[in-house]
Design an enzyme around this catalytic site. Sequence first.
Site, PDB file in Angstrom:
ATOM      1  N   GLY A 138     -32.222  25.389  27.225  1.00 13.54           N
ATOM      2  CA  GLY A 138     -31.200  24.409  26.911  1.00 13.54           C
ATOM      3  C   GLY A 138     -30.755  23.674  28.174  1.00 13.54           C
ATOM      4  O   GLY A 138     -30.901  24.187  29.294  1.00 13.54           O
ATOM      5  N   CYS A 139     -30.194  22.497  28.007  1.00 12.90           N
ATOM      6  CA  CYS A 139     -29.824  21.682  29.168  1.00 12.90           C
ATOM      7  C   CYS A 139     -28.721  22.339  30.003  1.00 12.90           C
ATOM      8  O   CYS A 139     -28.856  22.470  31.229  1.00 12.90           O
ATOM      9  CB  CYS A 139     -29.408  20.281  28.723  1.00 12.90           C
ATOM     10  SG  CYS A 139     -28.130  20.224  27.443  1.00 12.90           S
ATOM     11  N   HIS A 140     -27.639  22.782  29.357  1.00 14.21           N
ATOM     12  CA  HIS A 140     -26.566  23.456  30.100  1.00 14.21           C
ATOM     13  C   HIS A 140     -27.083  24.753  30.715  1.00 14.21           C
ATOM     14  O   HIS A 140     -26.750  25.094  31.855  1.00 14.21           O
ATOM     15  CB  HIS A 140     -25.389  23.781  29.177  1.00 14.21           C
ATOM     16  CG  HIS A 140     -24.732  22.605  28.541  1.00 14.21           C
ATOM     17  ND1 HIS A 140     -24.013  21.675  29.251  1.00 14.21           N
ATOM     18  CD2 HIS A 140     -24.690  22.201  27.240  1.00 14.21           C
ATOM     19  CE1 HIS A 140     -23.539  20.758  28.423  1.00 14.21           C
ATOM     20  NE2 HIS A 140     -23.936  21.059  27.199  1.00 14.21           N
ATOM     21  N   ALA A 141     -27.899  25.460  29.946  1.00 14.79           N
ATOM     22  CA  ALA A 141     -28.423  26.743  30.431  1.00 14.79           C
ATOM     23  C   ALA A 141     -29.309  26.557  31.651  1.00 14.79           C
ATOM     24  O   ALA A 141     -29.240  27.338  32.603  1.00 14.79           O
ATOM     25  CB  ALA A 141     -29.190  27.444  29.317  1.00 14.79           C
TER      26      ALA A 141
ATOM     27  N   ALA B 169     -29.143  24.359  33.979  1.00 11.29           N
ATOM     28  CA  ALA B 169     -28.299  24.122  35.150  1.00 11.29           C
ATOM     29  C   ALA B 169     -27.613  25.409  35.600  1.00 11.29           C
ATOM     30  O   ALA B 169     -27.613  25.755  36.793  1.00 11.29           O
ATOM     31  CB  ALA B 169     -27.271  23.044  34.838  1.00 11.29           C
TER      32      ALA B 169
END
Length: 315
Positions: free
Chosen positions: A115-118, A120
């Site tokens: 996932g995108c947040h993950a 980062a």
Amino acid sequence: MSTKVFVDGQEGTTGLKIFEYLSRRTDVEVLRIEESKRKDIDERRRLINASDVTFLCLPDVASRESASLVENTHTVLIDASTAFRTHADWAYGLPELTRAQRERLRTAKRIAVPGCHASAFVLAMRPLVDAGLVSPDFAAHCHSITGYSGGGKKMIADYEGAANPKLQSPRPYALALGHKHLPEMAAHTGLKTAPIFTPIVGPFYKGLAATTYFSPSQLAKRVGPRDVQALLAEYYAGEAFVRVAPFDADDNLDAGFFDVQASNDTNRVDLFVFGNEERFVTVARLDNLGKGASGAAIQCMNLSIGADEHAGLQR
């Protein structure tokens, strides 16, 4: 010989971006499904099994269904949903995660794109846990601001449609503190529990920055922000798609402000450390449609088919 690629879920934001990447390639043949047959399970089964690589750009339930349609031993599945990101039989699609991860992705037949947040959070946290600076028991706190494209077609239409004053300010969400990326944020950092995590949608199309908070007194070893920056720089030395910014460099900020969108149109993650000896933060910045989604999927495909890992991707 060209690699045959099928995108199951070709009309979504991630699928369309993957098509954009693939359109620049001469080493792949894209298998397309007729519009009238997009939900025809037999036609999807045929194309999946005819492909060398299938990208699953679908909701979790549909991804699981598509994964069950594989009837051969050669098709590589690269899934962009949350369905398999903590599944032991699926390789986590973050080549920079550990020294061994890239080689696992080269041979995996099942790959789960982070996932995108993950992405980062994990890239900023994993080196600190591996080095013993952060204990597995650490209670992490993180917030992440992202562009509205991460919400898919409906959210994009809402933001780009008729003017709505509510959409002109940042909008925190998932305030029940149960965001869908939490399981992978724990599983792939080495933390025993997921962070307290608050994501925010901003009034801009794309770009993401995840900020994690630290007090030196909470850490397993007494270190300051310069030590953390040096550790990150060493961990990611030689990585084409991870850039660790020098500590306290003038261009880390834009007139005193952090530019969330400065990694857009790349497949790069930029890592920063800000603060002082009493408290500091890490900030990981990426393009939520690039390294946060479709770009990461293409990077995994490159590894899987034996292509240049950087092919078709901006650094």
